[in-house]
Scaffold this active site. Structure first.
Site, PDB file in Angstrom:
ATOM      1  N   GLY A 159      42.311  40.316  47.344  1.00 25.49           N
ATOM      2  CA  GLY A 159      43.721  40.067  46.688  1.00 25.49           C
ATOM      3  C   GLY A 159      43.976  38.634  46.472  1.00 25.49           C
ATOM      4  N   ASP A 211      44.312  28.868  52.923  1.00 24.79           N
ATOM      5  CA  ASP A 211      45.573  28.178  53.031  1.00 24.79           C
ATOM      6  C   ASP A 211      46.531  28.322  51.763  1.00 24.79           C
ATOM      7  OD1 ASP A 211      43.972  26.687  51.101  1.00 24.79           O
ATOM      8  OD2 ASP A 211      44.075  24.726  52.283  1.00 24.79           O
ATOM      9  N   ASP A 222      34.663  41.548  42.083  1.00 24.82           N
ATOM     10  CA  ASP A 222      36.381  40.884  42.242  1.00 24.82           C
ATOM     11  C   ASP A 222      36.272  39.793  40.948  1.00 24.82           C
ATOM     12  OD1 ASP A 222      34.930  39.896  44.424  1.00 24.82           O
ATOM     13  OD2 ASP A 222      36.298  38.255  44.286  1.00 24.82           O
TER      14      ASP A 222
END
Ligand code: AMP
Ligand code: MG
Length: 478
Positions: free
Chosen positions: A86, A121, A251
């Site tokens: 994602g 992060d 991906d």
């Protein structure tokens, strides 16, 4: 609100919510524009002179008119292993509708944590974002389908990697960010109905011609075939210019057929089919020579996700999928061969052309010749090489050229249009980035200007690096 030309739509948000999460970018403490792509902005219908002085938009602090930001869900096979991913550090602002009616995703990359960040992060550092900007622009001017870069802006926030780095956001423009990994995700975690929704959405967005009636084959097979055809064309183009993507996980393979995700990518200097640049690719999975095979492997993962749409009987569906993978190879081989013929100025077809090309590549490999410069040099009438087996090859090639109607001048012309003089050489990119680190962006701008005319000779940018004895290494997740 100033009229900056934003014309954002949000068709992706019409998909079921399992495909995305609403997600605002993080407020950046001190936005500062580092580079802004005027030509691209204008082609998107944006007012580049107004937007150039709006770093807050491109650092994530102010939303453009009409934005409805989301982060997209996807999974992916990373080095062969399935992983839930994602948009861990990206936010899609919306889809810009251009004056000529085209639709492009406008995405901020590095704009803070999202629902999908896991242990990351959510940030990006300046130099890797500038690297993506430079290489994606080079690809565009080389005529290779690619996502593009609209801007890089500093956030004013530091990012902790091995050292403390300046945080930045890249604004990425893509005909969509739907990946093979989006299908991996939905077929593993969603209902079959969602795979159906996604395939229909992709057809609407990228392959509307498939909706026309009168075909005997199932629409989803034809969708898969269309994706395979675009990948075959894209990967052949990479091979022809010596581009190594470096991290061809599912991906990082776009359904649209654009090159996406410029992490550990680089261009090859001296020809070696086993070249790998990525520091983590110990087994050479994503080496130059493996790229076409990985294309087929990734397409097989897409086919697996789509199997129930191909046929209700699994065996029959697999048989149909295998036929389409064969079609991918046919397309790839055809594209590669016709591209190589053009690189050698060959305009008609002879069966022995493949061995003529292979012999040249083997000579380049054996003699550690620069891939780009060897082809470019052959585009000009040059004397026979001092390397005996190379001069023997040149004589054979010359006699091959005599069996077609074109003159030597015509051949040179064709070759100069198919063999770039300038590619983003690793040492030139590094030099531009090192200067950018010290706030000198002039070298980067000069490099970008040269890369925008890849078929014009320019000595300083076409020189390969001095051999250093160390292999050039690239890094992901930077
Ligand atoms: P990439 O190697 O860039 O294709 O990234 C693989 C996955 O890791 C993607 O889902 C990214 O969104 C995610 N990712 C990469 N870097 C970060 C980061 N600094 N913070 C959060 N997610 C990240
Ligand atoms: Mg990626």
């Amino acid at each position: 609100m100033q009229n900056e030309g934003w014309n954002l739509e949000h068709s992706y948000k019409e998909l079921p919510e399992v495909f995305y999460r609403n997600q605002n970018p993080e407020i950046a403490p001190a936005p500062q524009m580092i580079i802004f792509n005027h030509n691209l902005a204008e082609s998107l219908g944006l007012d580049s002179s107004k937007l150039e002085s709006r770093p807050e938009i491109f650092a994530g602090s102010a939303l453009p008119h009409g934005a409805m930001p989301i982060s997209q869900a996807y999974a992916g096979f990373q080095f062969g292993h399935f992983a839930m991913l994602g948009d861990g550090r990206a936010v899609l602002l919306g889809e810009q509708i251009t004056p000529d009616g085209n639709r492009f995703d406008i995405q901020l990359k590095g704009s803070g944590p999202t629902h999908f960040s896991q242990n990351g992060d959510g940030y990006a550092a300046l130099l890797p974002m500038l690297r993506e900007y430079i290489i994606s622009e080079a690809m565009y001017y080389l005529g290779i389908p690619t996502t593009r870069s609209l801007a890089v802006a500093l956030t004013g926030k530091n990012v902790l990697r091995e050292t403390v780095l300046k945080g930045a956001v890249l604004t990425r423009v893509a005909s969509s960010h739907i990946r093979v990994g989006t299908f991996d995700y939905i077929s593993s975690f969603g209902k079959m109905e969602n795979t159906h929704n996604l395939a229909d959405y992709c057809i609407w967005r990228h392959f509307p011609e498939l909706e026309k009636a009168g075909h005997k084959d199932n629409k989803y097979i034809r969708f898969f075939r269309a994706v395979a055809k675009r990948q075959a064309s894209l990967i052949a183009k990479w091979q022809l210019v010596g581009f190594i993507h470096g991290v061809m996980n599912t991906d990082n393979m776009a359904i649209s057929g654009e090159t996406i995700d410029y992490g550990p990518c680089a261009f090859m200097n001296s020809y070696d089919p086993d070249t790998v640049f990525s520091s983590i690719d110990k087994m050479g999975r994503y080496s130059y020579n493996n790229q076409p095979k990985i294309g087929a492997w990734n397409l097989s993962r897409l086919a697996e996700a789509l199997l129930p749409l191909f046929h209700e009987e699994e065996n029959k569906a697999i048989e149909l999928a295998n036929k389409e993978i064969e079609y991918y190879w046919e397309c790839y081989n055809k594209n590669w061969l016709s591209g190589m013929r053009a690189k050698l100025g060959i305009t008609n077809e002879e069966t022995e052309d493949t061995s003529l090309i292979t012999e040249l590549l083997e000579l380049m490999w054996a003699h550690k010749l620069d891939y780009t410069n060897t082809f470019r040099a052959l585009s000009y009438p040059i004397p026979l090489s001092e390397i005996p087996d190379f001069s023997a090859w040149q004589t054979k090639w010359q006699s091959r050229l005599s069996r077609q109607p074109q003159s030597q001048n015509d051949v040179s012309d064709i070759m100069q249009k198919h063999n770039p003089a300038i590619i983003p050489r690793n040492h030139r990119v590094e030099e531009a980035l090192a200067a950018a680190e010290n706030e000198d962006f002039t070298i980067m701008h000069k490099l970008l200007a040269a890369l925008s005319k890849p078929y014009e000779d320019c000595k300083i940018y076409s020189q390969p690096p001095e051999p250093t004895g160390c292999k050039y290494k690239t890094f992901c997740g930077t």
